[in-house]
Structure formats: structure tokens, C-alpha cells
Design a protein around this motif. Structure first.
Motif, mmCIF file in Angstrom:
data_model
loop_
_atom_site.group_PDB
_atom_site.id
_atom_site.type_symbol
_atom_site.label_atom_id
_atom_site.label_comp_id
_atom_site.label_asym_id
_atom_site.label_seq_id
_atom_site.Cartn_x
_atom_site.Cartn_y
_atom_site.Cartn_z
ATOM 1 N N GLY A 130 0.811 -1.244 0.047
ATOM 2 C CA GLY A 130 0.078 0.069 0.096
ATOM 3 C C GLY A 130 0.743 1.360 -0.075
ATOM 4 O O GLY A 130 1.948 1.269 0.570
ATOM 5 N N LEU A 131 0.161 2.367 -0.508
ATOM 6 C CA LEU A 131 0.902 3.865 -0.797
ATOM 7 C C LEU A 131 -0.159 4.648 -0.207
ATOM 8 O O LEU A 131 -1.201 4.527 -0.631
ATOM 9 C CB LEU A 131 1.595 3.924 -1.949
ATOM 10 N N LYS A 132 0.312 5.920 0.358
ATOM 11 C CA LYS A 132 -0.402 7.092 0.622
ATOM 12 C C LYS A 132 0.137 8.167 0.316
ATOM 13 O O LYS A 132 1.448 8.412 0.664
ATOM 14 C CB LYS A 132 -0.942 7.034 1.770
ATOM 15 N N THR A 181 0.238 16.997 5.317
ATOM 16 C CA THR A 181 0.728 18.007 6.402
ATOM 17 C C THR A 181 -0.155 18.485 7.290
ATOM 18 O O THR A 181 -1.444 18.667 6.730
ATOM 19 C CB THR A 181 2.004 18.678 6.033
ATOM 20 N N ASN A 182 0.088 18.758 8.470
ATOM 21 C CA ASN A 182 -0.842 19.401 9.381
ATOM 22 C C ASN A 182 -1.155 20.812 9.113
ATOM 23 O O ASN A 182 -2.019 21.298 9.186
ATOM 24 C CB ASN A 182 -0.494 19.489 10.753
ATOM 25 N N MET A 183 0.048 21.448 8.350
ATOM 26 C CA MET A 183 -0.140 22.782 7.881
ATOM 27 C C MET A 183 -0.362 22.795 6.309
ATOM 28 O O MET A 183 0.236 22.230 5.573
ATOM 29 C CB MET A 183 0.956 23.863 8.109
ATOM 30 N N VAL A 184 -1.412 23.217 5.604
ATOM 31 C CA VAL A 184 -1.872 23.158 4.423
ATOM 32 C C VAL A 184 -0.812 23.995 3.787
ATOM 33 O O VAL A 184 -0.536 25.444 4.144
ATOM 34 C CB VAL A 184 -3.238 23.877 4.162
ATOM 35 N N PRO A 185 -0.077 23.719 2.593
ATOM 36 C CA PRO A 185 0.918 24.240 1.859
ATOM 37 C C PRO A 185 0.575 25.789 1.522
ATOM 38 O O PRO A 185 1.239 26.818 1.790
ATOM 39 C CB PRO A 185 1.311 23.643 0.605
ATOM 40 N N THR A 186 -0.723 26.015 0.932
ATOM 41 C CA THR A 186 -1.169 27.423 0.553
ATOM 42 C C THR A 186 -1.095 28.232 1.752
ATOM 43 O O THR A 186 -0.540 29.650 1.707
ATOM 44 C CB THR A 186 -2.417 27.326 -0.084
ATOM 45 N N SER A 187 -1.567 27.886 2.953
ATOM 46 C CA SER A 187 -1.574 28.767 4.358
ATOM 47 C C SER A 187 -0.027 29.062 4.586
ATOM 48 O O SER A 187 0.132 30.196 4.953
ATOM 49 C CB SER A 187 -2.168 27.927 5.379
ATOM 50 N N ALA A 188 0.926 27.967 4.508
ATOM 51 C CA ALA A 188 2.514 28.202 4.794
ATOM 52 C C ALA A 188 2.899 29.300 4.068
ATOM 53 O O ALA A 188 3.701 30.169 4.356
ATOM 54 C CB ALA A 188 3.051 26.914 4.843
ATOM 55 N N MET A 189 2.808 29.132 2.781
ATOM 56 C CA MET A 189 3.397 29.750 1.519
ATOM 57 C C MET A 189 2.781 31.402 1.698
ATOM 58 O O MET A 189 3.623 32.206 1.486
ATOM 59 C CB MET A 189 3.118 29.294 0.074
ATOM 60 N N THR A 190 1.674 31.536 1.960
ATOM 61 C CA THR A 190 1.067 32.718 2.109
ATOM 62 C C THR A 190 1.610 33.407 3.342
ATOM 63 O O THR A 190 1.870 34.785 3.346
ATOM 64 C CB THR A 190 -0.536 32.673 2.297
ATOM 65 N N THR A 226 0.255 14.223 9.000
ATOM 66 C CA THR A 226 -0.901 13.971 9.576
ATOM 67 C C THR A 226 -1.008 12.593 10.050
ATOM 68 O O THR A 226 -0.201 11.699 9.464
ATOM 69 C CB THR A 226 -2.312 14.470 8.678
ATOM 70 N N ALA A 227 -1.851 12.302 10.981
ATOM 71 C CA ALA A 227 -1.745 11.000 11.616
ATOM 72 C C ALA A 227 -2.401 10.125 10.464
ATOM 73 O O ALA A 227 -2.347 8.841 10.735
ATOM 74 C CB ALA A 227 -2.425 10.794 12.931
#
Length: 294
Positions: free
Chosen positions: A158-160, A164-173, A292-293
């Protein structure tokens, strides 16, 4: 071997040996298109050696999914169908009807397909059994999905896709709005702001950074950063996008020892790439709040 674009996944099971993987992939090795098959897929040698479906160096693994597709433009099919329709008209004395034309085109397609030229392409994936990374090279999510589906079918592993806990758009902004990223990362000059409400509305900056007033105006009008150029430890530059995909990875000023053979050069490049990315990926995940968990 250097991946330019990364789609990042995690292994559900971290223990996998090259020998076990070779045996699994061999059952689904690429076979050329037979007869009227327009396309075929299967595993192909990923490196210099043409005999092995799994390349390994140290504890790192490289595989490749091959696709063979026959080239048959619709214009060529239509041209032959037109000739066949004219021949039929001369034979039966009237223009072929709609149903006959459909049958003529289908027959022309089958006739040409059996003689069509086929091209092959490869999609690579790097597997890190030690740290659990499964990295697909490429900018196309659909091609990555094809490789992932084939890998799971061949191995049962299996793969997933990582989250991440912080959405990339929020972090980059936030980073462009004044929050500095950790010192090991720097923000470069390329970026794209896009409206949250209307995805067709966006503003791009290429080789220039927006000034603070522009950033404030974009954020106030409901835009967020969906793509941002960054550099890690002054060693690798890349574009981070909203889907946590890394694009346009470029290795910066790192000394490389010249190799005497193509095989040695491949080994050296693969070793360098995997060693650098095994450090970059955890650092990137960390500044985005960790995985994320789920």
C-alpha cells in the motif's frame, strides 16, 4: 539520474528487498503491443543495465514503469477511410451510407494499427525502504496514478500521498506575508497568487518578488499563494505547489567527482540525489507542521 519533479508518497510497509521486488515486477514486465493493441504497460529496466527491473544502490531502490503506445493520427485513418469509401462507391455505384462509413473507418483503423510505429516512455519511482518514502518523478498526477496503481497491483504494497498538518497554501502565504520560514529555507522570486473564490483569477511573479504592499493587497482581496520558489540549505532550489508537489528541482553548487563510465556516473548521480532528498523531505515536512496521523 536526477528527478526534476516529485510527487511524494509513503510506503504502508517499510520493509522491502530488491530481490522480492524484482520477482514481483517480473510478473508484469512490459510486453510490446501485440496485434491490434494500441497501448501496453509494464515494468522496464530503470537504469543502465537492461536485464534488471530493479536498480539498487546501497539501500535505495529505483524502478520504472514503461508504456508502449502506437502512433496513429486520426488524419491518417481518415485518409485511408476516404480511399476505401471511394473504392466502394465505384464498386457498388453509390456513396456509402453513415453505417457503412463507420465500418470503413473501423476497418481502416484496424488495418493501420497493425502496422503503426510504437514509441516507449518510462516513468520512474524512487523507493526508500529505510525512511518509508516512495517518490514518483513527473509533473503529471495522472501518470503518477498509473504508476501507483501498477505498483500496488504488482506488489500488494500500500501507498498513501502524504499530508501535512499545515496546508501548503497557508504556509506559503504566511511566508510571503512576513512570517519567515526556518533558516534552512529561503524564499525565492517566483510565486503565484490565486483567488480562493474564483480559481481562474491569479497573479504570477516570475523572477521578481512582489513588494509588501502588493502582497497585502492580494491577501486582502482573498488570494492565497499556490506556488512558491524556494531554496533548501543553499543546495537545492525548487517550486513548492499547493498539492505538496515539488517541481523544477535543481541541484546547486555541490562538487561532484567525475566518473569514468556511464554506469559509475549513474550510480554517483543516484546516490547524490537520494542522499540530498532524504534530508530535504523531512525538513520540508517539518516546516509544514509534520505529517498528519491519518
Amino acid at each position: 539520474m536526477w528527478f526534476r519533479n516529485l510527487l511524494i508518497y509513503r510506503l504502508a510497509e517499510e520493509v522491502i528487498t530488491p530481490a522480492e521486488l524484482e520477482a514481483s515486477l517480473a510478473k508484469q514486465a512490459l510486453q510490446g503491443c501485440l496485434g491490434l493493441e494500441p497501448q501496453s504497460r509494464g515494468w522496464v529496466p530503470p537504469g543502465i543495465a537492461e536485464a534488471d527491473l530493479v536498480y539498487s544502490y546501497g539501500q535505495q531502490i529505483l524502478i520504472a514503469l514503461g508504456t508502449e503506445k502506437k502512433l496513429l493520427p486520426a488524419s491518417v485513418v481518415n485518409q485511408l477511410a476516404k480511399v476505401r469509401a471511394q473504392e466502394m462507391e465505384l464498386h457498388q455505384g453509390y456513396v456509402p451510407g453513415r453505417k457503412q462509413m463507420k465500418e470503413i473507418k473501423e476497418a481502416a483503423y484496424r488495418e493501420l494499427l497493425s502496422r503503426a510505429f510504437a514509441i516507449r516512455q518510462r516513468s520512474h519511482a524512487w523507493i526508500d525502504p529505510v525512511d518509508g518514502w516512495f517518490i514518483v518523478e513527473g509533473a503529471s498526477a495522472s501518470k503518477a496514478d498509473t504508476l501507483i496503481e501498477a505498483f500496488i497491483k504488482s506488489t500488494g504494497i500500500g501507498l498513501k500521498r502524504i499530508r501535512t498538518n499545515m496546508v501548503p497554501t497557508s504556509a506559503m502565504t504566511a511566508w510571503l506575508s512576513g512570517d519567515d520560514p526556518p533558516a534552512i529555507f529561503s524564499v525565492d522570486s517566483d510565486s503565484i497568487f490565486r483567488s480562493r473564490e474564483d480559481k481562474k483569477v491569479s497573479v504570477s511573479y516570475v523572477r521578481q518578488s512582489p513588494d509588501p504592499q502588493e502582497i497585502t493587497r492580494h491577501v486582502r482581496t482573498g488570494k492565497e499563494v499556490i506556488r512558491l520558489a524556494m531554496t533548501w540549505r543553499d543546495r537545492i532550489s525548487f517550486i513548492l505547489d499547493e498539492n505538496l508537489q515539488l517541481k523544477r528541482l535543481t541541484l546547486l553548487d555541490i562538487d561532484r567527482e567525475p566518473a569514468e563510465t556511464a554506469e559509475e556516473q549513474f550510480d554517483s548521480n543516484f546516490f547524490l540525489m537520494t542522499e540530498e532528498l532524504r534530508q530535504l523531505l523531512p525538513d520540508l515536512v517539518e516546516i509544514l507542521g509534520g505529517m498528519t496521523a491519518d
